[in-house]
Design a protein around this motif. Structure first.
Motif, PDB file in Angstrom:
ATOM      1  N   GLY B  66       3.023   8.783   6.297  1.00  0.00           N
ATOM      2  CA  GLY B  66       3.597   7.715   7.101  1.00  0.00           C
ATOM      3  C   GLY B  66       2.986   6.353   6.833  1.00  0.00           C
ATOM      4  N   ARG B  67       1.859   6.313   6.117  1.00  0.00           N
ATOM      5  CA  ARG B  67       1.212   5.030   5.804  1.00  0.00           C
ATOM      6  C   ARG B  67       1.247   4.730   4.307  1.00  0.00           C
ATOM      7  N   PHE B  68       1.098   5.759   3.481  1.00  0.00           N
ATOM      8  CA  PHE B  68       1.075   5.589   2.028  1.00  0.00           C
ATOM      9  C   PHE B  68       2.394   6.075   1.429  1.00  0.00           C
ATOM     10  N   MET B  83       0.044   1.231  -0.008  1.00  0.00           N
ATOM     11  CA  MET B  83      -0.804   1.619   1.121  1.00  0.00           C
ATOM     12  C   MET B  83      -0.614   0.616   2.258  1.00  0.00           C
ATOM     13  N   ASN B  84      -0.105   1.077   3.368  1.00  0.00           N
ATOM     14  CA  ASN B  84       0.113   0.235   4.548  1.00  0.00           C
ATOM     15  C   ASN B  84      -0.817   0.659   5.676  1.00  0.00           C
ATOM     16  N   SER B  85      -0.959  -0.218   6.656  1.00  0.00           N
ATOM     17  CA  SER B  85      -1.794   0.065   7.837  1.00  0.00           C
ATOM     18  C   SER B  85      -3.151   0.628   7.429  1.00  0.00           C
ATOM     19  N   LEU B  86      -3.790  -0.060   6.522  1.00  0.00           N
ATOM     20  CA  LEU B  86      -5.047   0.445   5.968  1.00  0.00           C
ATOM     21  C   LEU B  86      -6.146   0.499   7.015  1.00  0.00           C
ATOM     22  N   ARG B  87      -6.990   1.517   6.879  1.00  0.00           N
ATOM     23  CA  ARG B  87      -8.104   1.747   7.803  1.00  0.00           C
ATOM     24  C   ARG B  87      -9.410   1.723   7.028  1.00  0.00           C
ATOM     25  N   VAL B 114     -11.652  -1.621   2.563  1.00  0.00           N
ATOM     26  CA  VAL B 114     -10.962  -2.056   3.773  1.00  0.00           C
ATOM     27  C   VAL B 114     -12.011  -2.525   4.767  1.00  0.00           C
ATOM     28  N   SER B 115     -12.051  -3.824   4.982  1.00  0.00           N
ATOM     29  CA  SER B 115     -13.083  -4.397   5.845  1.00  0.00           C
ATOM     30  C   SER B 115     -12.660  -5.773   6.322  1.00  0.00           C
TER      31      SER B 115
END
Lengths: 107, 116
Positions: B66-68, B83-87, B114-115
């Motif tokens: 659902g994110r990638f 890659m969306n909504s990265l954590r 991701v930072s």
């Protein structure tokens, strides 16, 4: 998911010695197991598949054994170029999963 | 000689998007399923996603579903990972690989941080 437990996580050895790395699966994976090597600055390299079949180009001092849940990678008569990281991977069922890795260092 | 060259990594803020590319050469790209595998700093390897030869079938690990989105352009011999909504937990080196159930060729990897 199939859990892969690899041991040891760290191994120090000298050139000429033989070493073994263990990989245990949380369920039977038949012989659907691969071993990989990574040397610093290089891409991962497939060494062995189907538990014991050497990939083209893998030196004969490498061997793999086992089936079901227990597998072993053995390197006989270590060469200086063998030091690096080693991982096992099951491809019996998705998600494909890897062991935690073994760092083989020069003693 | 098989070559897989990744690009597109870097620093991105949490919640934002990033797209990785992998240029393939030395083999008939359209004949092989392809995959992305990642490795977080000081951690082990983790399969992320696989795409079939035509692109008609895709598979993902649960944590990225659902994110990638994995995709490919066979005319350009290129693999992608949107890659969306990265954590923060997506921080890793991402490797492009040829997926023959096992991974017989790997790229050198591209780092994604991701930072904020």
């Amino acid at each position: 998911d199939v859990q892969m437990t690899q041991s040891p996580s760290y191994l120090a050895a000298s050139p000429g010695e033989s070493v073994s790395i263990s990989c245990k699966a949380s369920k039977s994976i038949s012989n659907y197991l691969a071993w990989y090597q990574q040397k610093p600055g290089e891409a991962y390299k497939l060494l062995i598949y189907s538990g014991s079949t050497l990939q083209s180009g893998t030196p004969s001092r490498f061997s793999g054994s086992g089936s079901g849940t227990d597998f072993t990678l053995t390197i006989r008569s270590l060469e200086p170029e063998d030091f690096g990281l080693y991982y096992c991977q099951q491809y019996y069922e998705k998600p494909w999963t890897f062991g935690g890795g073994t760092k083989l260092e020069l003693k | 000689e098989v070559q897989l060259v990744e690009s597109g990594g870097g620093l991105v803020q949490p919640g934002r998007s990033m797209k990785l590319s992998c240029a393939a050469s030395g083999f008939t790209f359209s004949s092989f399923p392809m995959a992305w595998v990642r490795q977080a700093p000081t951690k082990g390897l983790e399969w992320v996603a696989t795409i079939s030869t035509s692109g008609g079938s895709t598979y993902y690990r649960d944590s990225v579903k659902g994110r990638f989105t994995i995709s490919r352009d066979n005319a350009k011999s290129t693999l992608y990972l949107q890659m969306n909504s990265l954590r923060s937990e997506d921080t890793a080196t991402y490797y492009c690989t040829r997926d023959a159930y096992l991974f017989d060729y790997w790229g050198q990897g591209v780092m994604v941080t991701v930072s904020s």
